[in-house]
Enzyme design. Structure first.
Site, PDB file in Angstrom:
ATOM      1  N   ASP A 116       0.862  -1.188   0.000  1.00 15.17           N
ATOM      2  CA  ASP A 116       0.000   0.000   0.000  1.00 15.17           C
ATOM      3  C   ASP A 116       0.893   1.230   0.000  1.00 15.17           C
ATOM      4  OD1 ASP A 116      -2.456  -1.376   0.076  1.00 15.17           O
ATOM      5  OD2 ASP A 116      -2.429  -1.496   2.254  1.00 15.17           O
ATOM      6  N   ASP A 132      -7.058  -1.381  -4.714  1.00 12.83           N
ATOM      7  CA  ASP A 132      -8.182  -0.938  -3.880  1.00 12.83           C
ATOM      8  C   ASP A 132      -9.045   0.076  -4.631  1.00 12.83           C
ATOM      9  OD1 ASP A 132      -7.135  -2.501  -1.793  1.00 12.83           O
ATOM     10  OD2 ASP A 132      -5.938  -0.828  -1.035  1.00 12.83           O
TER      11      ASP A 132
END
Length: 173
Positions: A116, A132
């Site tokens: 991330d 995402d």
């Protein structure tokens, strides 16, 4: 590319490619925990490794998440191949969901955790990635497709009304 549901495949391929390319670039640029302020206090690139699901849910004990990613990915591919011809919003929505599932699933199988790096600090949002975004855009496309199809659904037919006959002139006039 399959002639059936072409937007599905295009959306999936683009989502997977963008997710992989951005993750590879960020990992090459930053050390885990390192952050670059693109807009100080608002938006940063911050490299974090997430062993859980969205927002680090189930962190640490998430080996089953990779199998869910695989199952969802296979299911979406089968649906696109043997299911009905979908509308363009549905094709893009399911394709983006596939792209997100493959993107994060690849990380889970290859590295045991997801990379991330998108860090919106202004709203204190959890750090996330391109996969995402693809999943959320996919859900938005499916919602739009559902709303558009409901607005195009014809109204139920009214029951046939009794025909009223015009009185006929029986006086000969």
């Amino acid at each position: 590319m399959s002639a059936k549901n072409p937007w599905f495949w295009l959306a999936a391929i683009l989502a997977i490619a963008l997710d992989r390319l951005t993750k590879v670039w960020v990992v090459a640029q930053l050390a885990p925990g390192e952050s670059i302020a693109l807009w100080p206090g608002v938006f940063h690139l911050t490299l974090v490794k997430n062993s859980g699901a969205a927002f680090s849910l189930f962190a640490g004990g998430s080996d089953w998440l990779k199998w869910i990613s695989l199952l969802v990915s296979v299911g979406l591919c089968v649906y696109a191949l043997v299911g009905p011809h979908l509308g363009s919003w549905e094709q893009m929505g399911f394709g983006l969901l596939l792209g997100g599932a493959v993107g994060n699933g690849f990380d889970r199988f290859a590295f045991g955790e997801v990379t991330d790096f998108l860090d919106f600090r202004l709203i204190q949002f959890p750090v996330f990635n391109g996969a995402d975004i693809a999943i959320n855009l996919g859900l938005a496309c499916l919602l739009i497709g559902t709303l558009r199809s409901e607005s195009r659904t014809p109204a139920p037919a009214r029951p046939a009304s009794k025909q009223i006959r015009e009185p006929t002139d029986t006086t000969g006039g």
